[in-house]
Enzyme design. Structure first.
Site, PDB file in Angstrom:
ATOM      1  N   SER A  16     -41.406  20.268  13.551  1.00 49.81           N
ATOM      2  CA  SER A  16     -40.977  20.676  14.885  1.00 49.81           C
ATOM      3  C   SER A  16     -41.112  22.169  15.143  1.00 49.81           C
ATOM      4  CB  SER A  16     -39.526  20.249  15.126  1.00 49.81           C
ATOM      5  OG  SER A  16     -39.398  18.854  15.031  1.00 49.81           O
ATOM      6  N   HIS A  56     -36.551  24.849  15.861  1.00 50.66           N
ATOM      7  CA  HIS A  56     -37.265  24.819  17.132  1.00 50.66           C
ATOM      8  C   HIS A  56     -37.328  26.224  17.720  1.00 50.66           C
ATOM      9  CE1 HIS A  56     -36.132  20.301  17.886  1.00 50.66           C
ATOM     10  NE2 HIS A  56     -36.826  20.494  16.789  1.00 50.66           N
TER      11      HIS A  56
END
Length: 208
Positions: free
Chosen positions: A111, A163
């Protein structure tokens, strides 16, 4: 498909599949604070090629497949690799920084790297639309603010820190490679910088 992109997706598929079949392999290479602080820094890289399940793997690879062509077409293979790996490392470093005293913290997934590619593509293509209707700049702004909220609330299992770190990596590396964007996409550069500044302010003041 671009061979670099194919190689990254293929590597994620192979390593994740191996981990799905072998829990000891999964545990050996996942992101784990206690193990990393004990000297197993390889986990900061290897964990980005592991995934929790097939759905997690598919979502990350599909997202990468959708956004990577923008970066590849505009910046080329070498710069794309720099964005991907740099964002991966930034995501792991920020996660280590914020969770350094949480020895039981574990995480896996690409991610951080994928988010870096998303933000790079948003900077590079000012007409980029997410989901067909949402301007990329607005999506990026909302995404970063929601990540700050998730980091502060700590009420789910989403790796918001990775993230966010990946987004910062993609943002900084893309601008360093193409400083002309400061002139051509000034509005977007400033808009995406706001939540990054907010994050570091909250961290410095101990509010996150």
């Amino acid at each position: 498909m671009n061979p670099i992109l194919l190689g990254i997706i293929g590597t994620n598929l192979l390593i994740s599949y191996k981990a799905f079949q072998d829990i000891s392999f999964f545990r050996k290479y996942e992101f784990h604070i206690a193990s990393i602080r004990a000297g197993e820094q390889i986990r900061m890289l290897s964990s980005a090629f592991l995934h929790a399940d097939w759905a997690h793997l598919f979502f990350n690879m599909f997202t990468l497949y959708m956004f990577a062509p923008v970066v590849l077409n505009i910046m080329g293979n070498i710069s794309f690799l720099l964005v991907y790996t740099g964002s991966l490392i930034c995501g792991s470093l920020l996660t280590l920084y914020f969770h350094q005293n949480d020895y039981s913290y574990r995480a896996v997934g690409a991610s951080g790297a994928v988010t870096g590619v998303i933000f790079s593509s948003i900077l590079l293509e000012d007409r980029l639309m997410i989901f067909g209707f949402l301007p990329g700049s607005l999506y990026g702004f909302i995404y970063l603010l929601s990540s700050i909220y998730g980091m502060k609330a700590k009420n789910d299992n989403i790796g918001h820190t990775a993230h966010f770190g990946g987004a910062i990596g993609g943002y900084v590396i893309t601008l360093s490679q193409m400083p002309i964007l400061f002139v051509e996409n000034t509005y977007m550069v400033i808009l995406l910088a706001v939540p990054i500044v907010i994050l570091f302010y909250l961290a410095k003041t101990g509010k996150i």
